[in-house]
Design a protein around this motif. Sequence first.
Motif, PDB file in Angstrom:
ATOM      1  N   THR A  22      10.441  -5.018  -0.437  1.00  0.00           N
ATOM      2  CA  THR A  22       9.353  -5.582   0.365  1.00  0.00           C
ATOM      3  C   THR A  22       9.419  -5.147   1.822  1.00  0.00           C
ATOM      4  N   GLY A  27       4.808  -1.836   1.634  1.00  0.00           N
ATOM      5  CA  GLY A  27       3.529  -2.515   1.429  1.00  0.00           C
ATOM      6  C   GLY A  27       3.348  -3.642   2.426  1.00  0.00           C
ATOM      7  N   GLN A  28       2.556  -4.654   2.022  1.00  0.00           N
ATOM      8  CA  GLN A  28       2.292  -5.761   2.928  1.00  0.00           C
ATOM      9  C   GLN A  28       2.117  -7.062   2.146  1.00  0.00           C
ATOM     10  N   GLU A  30       0.009 -10.241   1.272  1.00  0.00           N
ATOM     11  CA  GLU A  30      -1.408 -10.602   1.219  1.00  0.00           C
ATOM     12  C   GLU A  30      -1.518 -12.109   0.998  1.00  0.00           C
ATOM     13  N   VAL A  79       1.879  -6.889  -1.867  1.00  0.00           N
ATOM     14  CA  VAL A  79       1.055  -5.830  -2.450  1.00  0.00           C
ATOM     15  C   VAL A  79       1.653  -4.494  -2.020  1.00  0.00           C
ATOM     16  N   PRO A  80       2.200  -3.720  -2.960  1.00  0.00           N
ATOM     17  CA  PRO A  80       2.811  -2.444  -2.592  1.00  0.00           C
ATOM     18  C   PRO A  80       1.765  -1.421  -2.183  1.00  0.00           C
ATOM     19  N   ARG A  81       2.185  -0.518  -1.310  1.00  0.00           N
ATOM     20  CA  ARG A  81       1.309   0.579  -0.886  1.00  0.00           C
ATOM     21  C   ARG A  81       1.115   1.540  -2.026  1.00  0.00           C
TER      22      ARG A  81
END
Length: 83
Positions: A22, A27-28, A30, A79-81
């Motif tokens: 993470t 990603g980020q 959400e 939410v992964p890139r």
Amino acid sequence: MPGQGKRRRREEAARRQVAARTGRDAGQWELVVETRDQAEMRAQLRRLREAGVDGSMIRIDTLCGRLELPTTYRLSRFVPRPG
């Protein structure tokens, strides 16, 4: 206590693994729901788990309130890139 060191090492390894998955480049987070109703937050959490979202990719933040500001719950998922 016997076995305590082994447990600590295992927990620390699990924390490092989640932190690597993470990270900022991966990603980020959400926002799924922000509510003051704990039952609503739990219902959303149940829906995420039923949808197959990994439990380590879900974050629950409890923003503790006082008399003027009641406690707020914030449920987020990672939410992964793409790519």
